[in-house]
Design an enzyme around this catalytic site. Structure first.
Site, PDB file in Angstrom:
ATOM      1  N   SER A  68       4.428  -2.356  -5.856  1.00 19.03           N
ATOM      2  CA  SER A  68       5.044  -2.673  -4.604  1.00 19.03           C
ATOM      3  C   SER A  68       5.041  -1.655  -3.625  1.00 19.03           C
ATOM      4  O   SER A  68       4.894  -1.742  -2.590  1.00 19.03           O
ATOM      5  CB  SER A  68       6.520  -3.072  -4.925  1.00 19.03           C
ATOM      6  N   GLY A 116       5.636  -2.133 -12.040  1.00 19.16           N
ATOM      7  CA  GLY A 116       4.250  -1.653 -12.142  1.00 19.16           C
ATOM      8  C   GLY A 116       3.205  -2.493 -11.567  1.00 19.16           C
ATOM      9  O   GLY A 116       2.072  -2.375 -11.664  1.00 19.16           O
ATOM     10  N   GLU A 160      -7.161   2.835 -18.267  1.00 19.88           N
ATOM     11  CA  GLU A 160      -5.691   3.423 -18.052  1.00 19.88           C
ATOM     12  C   GLU A 160      -5.709   4.670 -18.316  1.00 19.88           C
ATOM     13  O   GLU A 160      -6.256   5.310 -19.508  1.00 19.88           O
ATOM     14  CB  GLU A 160      -4.708   2.325 -19.230  1.00 19.88           C
ATOM     15  N   TYR A 214       4.334  11.116 -18.465  1.00 13.24           N
ATOM     16  CA  TYR A 214       2.881  10.927 -17.763  1.00 13.24           C
ATOM     17  C   TYR A 214       2.618  12.355 -17.607  1.00 13.24           C
ATOM     18  O   TYR A 214       1.232  12.882 -17.716  1.00 13.24           O
ATOM     19  CB  TYR A 214       3.428  10.371 -16.401  1.00 13.24           C
ATOM     20  N   ASP A 255      -4.186   2.604  -6.706  1.00 10.37           N
ATOM     21  CA  ASP A 255      -3.286   1.445  -6.308  1.00 10.37           C
ATOM     22  C   ASP A 255      -3.701   1.216  -4.673  1.00 10.37           C
ATOM     23  O   ASP A 255      -3.960   0.236  -4.325  1.00 10.37           O
ATOM     24  CB  ASP A 255      -1.866   1.674  -6.767  1.00 10.37           C
TER      25      ASP A 255
HETATM   26  P1  ADP Z   1       6.332  -0.225  -8.135  1.00 11.05           P
HETATM   27  O1  ADP Z   1       5.941  -0.077  -9.570  1.00 11.05           O
HETATM   28  O2  ADP Z   1       6.859  -1.694  -7.894  1.00 11.05           O
HETATM   29  O3  ADP Z   1       5.438   0.360  -7.319  1.00 11.05           O
HETATM   30  P2  ADP Z   1       8.151   1.970  -7.275  1.00 11.05           P
HETATM   31  O4  ADP Z   1       9.125   2.526  -7.879  1.00 11.05           O
HETATM   32  O5  ADP Z   1       7.075   2.884  -7.186  1.00 11.05           O
HETATM   33  O6  ADP Z   1       7.775   0.785  -7.943  1.00 11.05           O
HETATM   34  O7  ADP Z   1       8.342   1.564  -5.974  1.00 11.05           O
HETATM   35  C1  ADP Z   1       9.478   0.662  -5.690  1.00 11.05           C
HETATM   36  C2  ADP Z   1       9.854   1.110  -4.222  1.00 11.05           C
HETATM   37  O8  ADP Z   1       9.195   0.736  -3.113  1.00 11.05           O
HETATM   38  C3  ADP Z   1      11.358   0.789  -4.137  1.00 11.05           C
HETATM   39  O9  ADP Z   1      12.355   1.348  -4.791  1.00 11.05           O
HETATM   40  C4  ADP Z   1      11.532   0.471  -2.794  1.00 11.05           C
HETATM   41  O10 ADP Z   1      11.970   1.888  -1.979  1.00 11.05           O
HETATM   42  C5  ADP Z   1      10.218   0.214  -2.167  1.00 11.05           C
HETATM   43  N1  ADP Z   1       9.995  -1.366  -2.057  1.00 11.05           N
HETATM   44  C6  ADP Z   1       9.259  -2.089  -2.859  1.00 11.05           C
HETATM   45  N2  ADP Z   1       9.537  -3.461  -2.455  1.00 11.05           N
HETATM   46  C7  ADP Z   1      10.273  -3.407  -1.380  1.00 11.05           C
HETATM   47  C8  ADP Z   1      10.791  -4.313  -0.532  1.00 11.05           C
HETATM   48  N3  ADP Z   1      10.604  -5.819  -0.720  1.00 11.05           N
HETATM   49  N4  ADP Z   1      11.437  -3.962   0.562  1.00 11.05           N
HETATM   50  C9  ADP Z   1      11.753  -2.587   0.834  1.00 11.05           C
HETATM   51  N5  ADP Z   1      11.269  -1.651   0.109  1.00 11.05           N
HETATM   52  C10 ADP Z   1      10.512  -2.152  -1.169  1.00 11.05           C
END
Ligand code: ADP
Ligand code: MG
Length: 390
Positions: free
Chosen positions: A137, A134, A44, A231, A182
């Site tokens: 997504s 985290g 990490e 960070y 990632d």
């Molecule tokens: P994570 O830790 O899940 O990567 P982030 O803040 O980096 O969190 O990314 C999340 C963003 O990705 C959301 O605010 C959205 O813009 C996009 N996102 C994630 N999942 C979806 C989804 N199911 N549909 C549309 N956009 C999504």
């Protein structure tokens, strides 16, 4: 990169995507793509120090259904948000009203910037990767989008290159500073394996995970409020340490070399450096332990990683500490540590199968007693990276 018919959760999301595509565009999708979320097992804050990480892709997926268009536009429907947005491939702008669509736009922008000729498409996106926990997504969205563009535009992009372009989309279009881990593991992950990634050379090796134990992710439900400023501060502290030690990056320092030079560093810088230097060594030791079938040693390294992140790097916080301690108290837990940038988000746990029931009862109860929060628990397995579904 195609796989057998999906089963279970993934089959359900694929069905949702197919359905939503028909409803939105009144035709059949031509391609369906799945991109998993990911969890980092150990290593990490080492990525931006040009060190080692050991993530795995997990069985929570972003699914994109797509079909080409002939007019050079891209239509995106986000099923889970109930929103749509469109853009022209000739003039890709940020969408302030639908910031979620900047991921798709950024990927198109990066692919075109690298010289790839893109075809327009209709697409829908839906997912069971939790947003903002985290588990990345955002990178799963990027990789699913990139692979959909590859299919509709008949491109073949190498997995490392695809990861780098998606990282560029997130860094330079969305505006989020992140390492390569990632996108890399979501692009190249393999079923039943973690990837040892060298964040300097960008080489990797797939490391088989033991089949028996469960990979359990515990979401503290604490959102990572501090994460951006802290960070950036940690990155600066590491750069300061590397400069004081006369190396390009902390990757170049061994634990022995750091011990010999500790008098040259301010106390806080020394702490930060000690975490990075020992963490890189722990990743290599963890891989050796997995390859030797020594899960006990692997778990011990996970626990030591958490302690180092708590005491030397100071990025855990009460919620992550409570979740790790709750797991450490359960018999049959092989190892538990925070994963991700810290201050909130998730822990990752390796749990003996026979202890899983116990874990699923005891850890939420202990965490709730310590913090007053209800956690979310995901029992996962390591899966293949982004791929087309037949
Ligand atoms: P994570 O830790 O899940 O990567 P982030 O803040 O980096 O969190 O990314 C999340 C963003 O990705 C959301 O605010 C959205 O813009 C996009 N996102 C994630 N999942 C979806 C989804 N199911 N549909 C549309 N956009 C999504
Ligand atoms: Mg993200």
């Amino acid at each position: 990169m195609s796989a057998p018919e999906p089963t279970g959760r993934l089959a359900d999301i694929v069905e949702t995507a197919r359905h939503a595509f028909r409803r939105s565009y009144l035709r059949e999708p031509r391609y369906i793509v799945a991109a998993p979320g990911r969890v980092n097992l150990i290593g990490e804050h080492t990525d931006y120090n040009e060190g080692f990480v050991l993530p795995a892709a997990i069985d929570r997926h972003v699914v994109v259904a797509a079909a080409p268009r002939t007019d050079g536009t891209v239509h995106v429907h986000a099923v889970d948000l109930g929103e749509s947005s469109s853009f022209d491939l000739q003039a890709i702008n940020r969408d302030a009203a639908h910031s979620w669509c900047n991921y798709q736009r950024g990927v198109a922008w990066a692919l075109q910037g690298a010289g790839h000729m893109l075809t327009g498409m209709d697409m829908v996106v839906t997912s069971d990767v939790p947003i903002g926990s985290g588990l990345s997504s955002s990178a799963a969205i990027e990789l699913a989008t990139a692979h959909a563009f590859e299919l509709v535009s008949r491109l073949e992009i190498d997995g490392v290159q695809r990861a780098l372009l998606c990282q560029q989309a997130e860094n330079d279009f969305v505006g989020m500073r992140c390492g390569i881990m990632d996108q890399y593991v979501i692009s190249l992950g393999q079923e039943g394996h973690a990837l040892l990634i060298d964040c300097r050379s960008l080489e990797y090796r797939a490391i088989p995970l033991a089949q028996g134990p469960a990979l359990v992710i515990c979401d503290t439900k604490k959102r990572r409020g501090l994460v951006d400023s802290e960070y950036n501060r940690r990155r600066q502290e590491c750069e300061r340490g590397a400069a004081a030690l006369g190396v390009r990056a902390l990757r170049d320092v061994t634990p022995e070399a750091l011990a010999a030079r500790q008098g040259d560093l301010e106390p806080v810088t020394l702490q930060r450096c000690r975490h990075i230097v020992t963490e890189n060594q722990r990743v290599l030791d963890a891989v050796a332990a997995l390859e030797a079938g020594d899960l006990g040693a692997f778990g011990g390294l996970m626990n030591a990683s958490h302690v180092s992140l708590r005491d030397d790097y100071e990025v855990t916080g009460p919620e992550l500490d409570a979740m790790a301690e709750a797991a450490w108290a359960v018999e049959g837990v092989i190892g538990a540590r925070m994963t991700g940038a810290g201050f909130g988000g998730c822990t990752v746990n390796l749990v003996e199968r026979e202890a899983l029931e116990r874990f699923l009862t005891a850890v939420p109860a202990a965490y709730r007693a310590a913090t007053g929060r209800d956690p979310e628990i995901y029992v996962c397995r390591a899966v293949q990276g982004v791929h087309r579904i037949a």
